[in-house]
Each structure stands twice: as structure tokens, then as C-alpha cells.
Design a protein around this motif. Structure first.
Motif, short mmCIF file in Angstrom:
data_model
loop_
_atom_site.label_atom_id
_atom_site.label_comp_id
_atom_site.label_asym_id
_atom_site.label_seq_id
_atom_site.Cartn_x
_atom_site.Cartn_y
_atom_site.Cartn_z
N MET A 166 69.91 20.40 102.21
CA MET A 166 68.92 21.49 102.24
C MET A 166 67.55 21.02 101.71
N GLY A 167 67.44 19.74 101.37
CA GLY A 167 66.14 19.20 100.99
C GLY A 167 65.99 18.86 99.53
N ALA A 168 67.02 19.02 98.74
CA ALA A 168 66.92 18.71 97.30
C ALA A 168 67.08 17.21 97.05
N GLY A 221 65.12 29.88 106.60
CA GLY A 221 65.83 29.74 107.87
C GLY A 221 67.33 29.97 107.75
N THR A 222 68.03 29.48 108.78
CA THR A 222 69.46 29.80 108.92
C THR A 222 70.32 28.63 108.48
N THR A 223 71.41 28.95 107.79
CA THR A 223 72.35 27.93 107.33
C THR A 223 73.73 28.23 107.89
N GLU A 261 61.48 23.54 98.00
CA GLU A 261 62.13 24.69 98.63
C GLU A 261 63.44 24.21 99.24
N LEU A 262 64.38 25.14 99.35
CA LEU A 262 65.65 24.79 99.99
C LEU A 262 65.58 25.28 101.42
N ALA A 282 72.55 29.00 97.53
CA ALA A 282 71.41 28.16 97.93
C ALA A 282 70.85 28.67 99.26
N ALA A 283 71.74 29.05 100.18
CA ALA A 283 71.30 29.47 101.52
C ALA A 283 70.72 30.88 101.53
#
Ligand SMILES: CC(=O)N[C@H]1[C@@H](OP(=O)(O)OP(=O)(O)OC[C@H]2O[C@@H](n3ccc(=O)[nH]c3=O)[C@H](O)[C@@H]2O)O[C@H](CO)[C@@H](O)[C@@H]1O
Ligand SMILES: C=C(OP(=O)(O)O)C(=O)O
Length: 429
Positions: A141-143, A190-192, A162-163, A184-185
Motif C-alpha cells: 500500500m506504499g509504506a 482507492g480500492t483494495t 499515504e496508504l 489500512a484500506a
């Protein structure tokens, strides 16, 4: 684990249990819910039916340590959390390493403060307990996740400007892993899609809370969950579901003593395969609305148990059923599939006269034992509840030391068993 004081339980066996008992709120639902409540940037979350257990006390201290206002009203079993003041990303070792649920605070820290510093994660020692599925999910998710070691001490730093939503998966359906990725989602961009999610009833209760706060979640209970990120979540009021493991232990207290009890708040469905195994052993169930009636009149029969994710036989009930199977009239076989070090109980039961062979993750309980009181050690929470069960059926007095573990997960266990006629006391010092 530093405990400060020694907690012991003393049990004198031989009494059949009778009467009505109230099942506590679920430990494994309230802990993620405290993490969820920290996602709300304003307002007050009110959690009802909160079990008054040590893990909840630790979670309240941890929430306070990172700047939230958290008040546990014990008599009302209500927790009020105002997370608007969240200010520190550090989960300090002295609190966080005393319970597993501390790791469930990470998503809120990432969303609210952009980082989380984990100085320690606790929980029962059940062999290796990894967190790689959580870290991999946060990374996707970008972490960024980095480990810092200075001398003996180590800490993990997770940062996320941001996640972002994406496709996530769990190699196996981890309980807290699913909850962490859901959180987190929920506020991610957006969509996870999360694949191979846990199906435990507590996860569904967490999804219900998140949904009522405004999260957009579909597919709970199916193994594939889709989350559409929203900008904010609103603080709400929620009643924590009953604890199916606490219920299971009381069912087994009736089973091991040959008693008859009514469990207020217990659900046969939530016991999953454990209910069927107990029936095979000779327990009779009757569900009347939210009250589950339980009795055991026939001799206990042996069983095979394979632990599995829900609705399979819950690993947290594996130690308790090992204690019950010591009294069955033949050999029982137990295969622990979830954890690789969850048989420490066998040596303690042996001190009480049981005959158990352990080979890796498989155990053979020979059955037919007559248990006698002894001094035994609660190596973890469920070892503790299993030893209480064994003590209820043993001749003479059983003393359970290191019993802080029992208080981690069961509220007022001595009082509730005493109300059913058991001879049990809790001692501190
Ligand atoms: C606070 C809480 O809810 N605790 C419960 C939760 O623990 P917890 O969420 O820690 O248990 P998991 O479902 O994550 O763990 C199951 C298995 O998966 C492995 N694993 C897990 C995550 C990961 O990133 N990598 C990995 O390899 C673990 O080492 C273990 O062997 O579910 C367990 C299994 O039902 C229960 O016994 C615990 O009572
Ligand atoms: C293993 C357990 O809990 P935790 O994950 O909190 O250590 C348990 O409840 O038996």
C-alpha cells in the motif's frame, strides 16, 4: 514478561458445576476495535460489553501513551475513546510487548500521524508468531518498513505519507493480519482487494463496526474482501460480541465435572467444529435464543481434534480440550496446525497424573487418567484455562502459578466459576 506481582489460582477439585454464567465480551474483537476507534479523528467511540481483562487494561494504557483519551468504566463494562488528540507514533515496549493486540494500533498511527514506531509486540509465546503478512500488506500500500537495532534493543519503523489501495493477500488467513489490512484500506486511497481473509466471527464484528463508522467494505466472511477507501470515519457506539473461547472454556468446565450450566451469550454456531467434537465426547447442548444449555451425563469419550481457522476447531480451545481428553475412556489425538509451539500444557498435565505423548505438532492423550492436584505453571493464557479445568476435575488442590496469563484473557474467572459451585480462589503476591 515483567509482571510486577505473582498471580496464582488455587483450585480444589471434585465439584460438579451447576447454574448460570455470563459469557464475557470477546477479547479478540475488542482489541482490534480499540485500534479501529483510533482511526476516528474526532468524536468519541463508545464500546459496550468490554471484557475487564488485562489485555484491555494494557490497550487502554497504550492508547493513552500515544495521546488518545481512553476511559475504561469497569462496572459498566464500557470503554470511551476520544482519539482526536493522538500525538505520538511510538508504541512503547513496556506496554506494547505485554500483549499481541498492540500491533493493531499500527494502521491508525499510519493514517493519523504518517508513521508508527513499534518497540515490541507481545502475546502468548506459542512458537514462531510472524508478522510478515502485515508488513507485506502495508508495503504494497506504499509504506516503508525499516528495522533499527541499537544494542539489545530493536524497533520497527513504518512510514506512509499515504496508504494506497491495491491487491493484497495473506499467505494464510491471519486473524489480526486481516484486521490490520482492513483498517489500512478503510482510509486508504482507492480500492483494495484483500485475498485469503480470515473468516472468524470477531473479524466480522470488526467489519460491522467499521461499516457503521462509514467504511465501505464488501465480502466479509467470504475470503475475498473489497474495501473502497473513504476520507474519514465517524466515532460510533458498538456492543462487542460475546467471547466464543470464554464460552468454550465454560462448556468444558461443565463437561469435565459432569455438570449442567446455562451460558448467557454463548452461540453454538460460533463454537464451530468445537461444538461437534464436544458432542462426540458426550456433551449435550440445547440453544434457547442467546442462552446455551450444556450438560454431560455419560462418561467422556475420546476424540480426534485438528485445529484450523474458523469454522474449524479453534486453536485457542486446543489446550482446554487436551485437559478434558485426559479423562476420556480411551486415547485422543490432537493435531495443532496453526501454531508450532502450543503443547507446553502436556508437561503440566503430566504433573497432575496425565499420560500424553507429544511428537512435533501432534499429541496422543492416553485418557483414563485420574488427575490429582499439583503445583503447575500457566505458560500462556490457554494453558492457564486448561489447568483450571484440570484442577476442577482433580483430587485435592491444584496451584496454578504465572497466572497473570489467565487474567490477560478471562474476566473474573474465579468469581464466575465459584458462582457455579467451584472451589477456586485467585491470590496475588
Ligand atoms: C489478538 C488476537 O486476535 N489473537 C488471536 C489471533 O492471533 P494472530 O492474529 O496473531 O494469529 P494469526 O492468525 O495471525 O496466526 C496464525 C499463524 O499464521 C502465522 N503468521 C501470521 C501472520 C503473519 O504475518 N505471518 C505468519 O506466518 C503465525 O505465525 C501463526 O502460525 O488469531 C489466533 C489464531 O486464531 C488466535 O490464537 C489468537 O488468539
Ligand atoms: C493466543 C492468544 O492471544 P494473543 O494472540 O493475544 O496472544 C489467545 O487468545 O489464546
Amino acid at each position: 514478561m515483567s509482571m510486577g506481582h505473582e498471580v496464582r489460582y488455587r483450585v480444589r477439585g471434585g465439584r460438579q458445576l451447576r447454574g448460570t454464567v455470563f459469557v464475557q465480551g470477546a477479547k479478540n474483537a475488542v482489541l482490534p476495535m480499540i485500534g479501529v476507534s483510533l482511526l476516528a479523528a474526532k468524536g468519541r467511540t463508545v464500546l459496550r460489553n468490554v471484557p475487564i481483562i488485562e489485555d484491555v487494561r494494557r490497550a487502554v494504557e497504550l492508547a493513552q501513551a500515544i495521546g488518545a483519551k481512553a476511559e475504561l468504566h469497569e462496572a459498566e463494562r464500557t470503554l470511551v475513546i476520544d482519539a482526536s488528540t493522538l500525538s505520538s507514533p511510538v508504541l512503547p515496549a513496556e506496554i506494547a510487548s505485554r500483549f499481541r493486540g498492540s500491533f493493531l494500533f499500527v494502521p491508525a498511527l499510519l493514517h493519523r500521524l504518517g508513521e508508527a514506531v513499534i518497540e515490541g509486540v507481545g502475546g502468548c509465546n506459542l512458537g514462531s508468531r510472524n508478522l510478515d503478512f502485515h508488513y507485506n500488506g502495508f508495503k504494497r500500500m506504499g509504506a516503508t518498513v525499516t528495522e533499527q537495532v541499537s544494542g539489545e534493543e530493536g524497533s520497527i519503523h513504518i512510514k506512509a505519507g499515504e496508504l494506497r489501495g491495491g491487491t493484497l493477500y495473506l499467505d494464510t488467513p491471519s486473524h489480526t493480519g486481516t484486521e490490520n489490512l482492513l483498517m489500512a484500506a478503510a482510509l486508504g486511497k482507492g480500492t483494495t482487494l484483500i485475498k485469503n481473509c480470515a473468516l472468524e466471527p470477531e473479524v466480522l464484528d470488526v467489519i460491522e463496526l467499521l461499516s457503521r463508522m462509514g467504511a465501505k467494505i464488501k465480502g466479509g466472511g467470504t475470503g475475498f474482501i473489497t474495501v473502497e477507501g473513504v476520507d474519514e470515519l465517524t466515532a460510533v457506539e458498538h456492543t462487542v460480541m460475546p467471547d466464543r473461547i470464554d464460552a468454550g472454556v465454560f462448556v468444558m468446565a461443565a463437561a469435565i465435572t459432569g455438570g449442567e450450566i446455562s451460558l448467557v451469550g454463548a452461540s453454538l454456531e460460533h463454537l464451530g467444529v468445537a461444538a461437534d467434537k464436544l458432542e462426540q465426547m458426550g456433551v449435550e447442548f440445547a440453544q434457547h435464543g442467546a442462552v446455551l444449555q450444556v450438560r454431560r451425563k455419560r462418561p467422556l469419550r475420546p476424540i480426534n481434534v485438528v485445529t484450523d481457522e474458523y469454522p474449524g476447531f479453534a486453536t485457542d480451545l486446543q489446550s482446554p480440550i487436551m485437559a478434558v481428553s485426559c479423562l476420556a475412556d480411551g486415547p485422543s489425538y490432537i493435531y495443532e496446525r496453526i501454531f508450532d509451539g502450543r503443547f507446553k500444557l502436556a508437561d503440566e498435565l503430566t504433573k497432575m497424573g496425565a499420560d500424553i505423548d507429544v511428537d512435533g505438532n501432534r499429541a496422543k492423550v492416553h485418557g483414563g487418567a485420574s488427575l490429582r492436584g499439583a503445583e503447575v505453571v500457566a505458560h500462556d493464557l490457554r494453558t492457564g484455562s486448561a489447568l483450571v479445568l484440570a484442577g476442577l476435575a482433580a483430587q485435592g488442590e491444584t496451584t496454578i502459578t504465572s497466572a497473570y496469563y489467565l487474567d490477560r484473557g478471562h474476566a473474573h474467572i474465579a468469581e464466575r466459576l465459584s458462582m457455579l459451585g467451584a472451589d477456586i480462589e485467585r491470590e496475588v503476591g
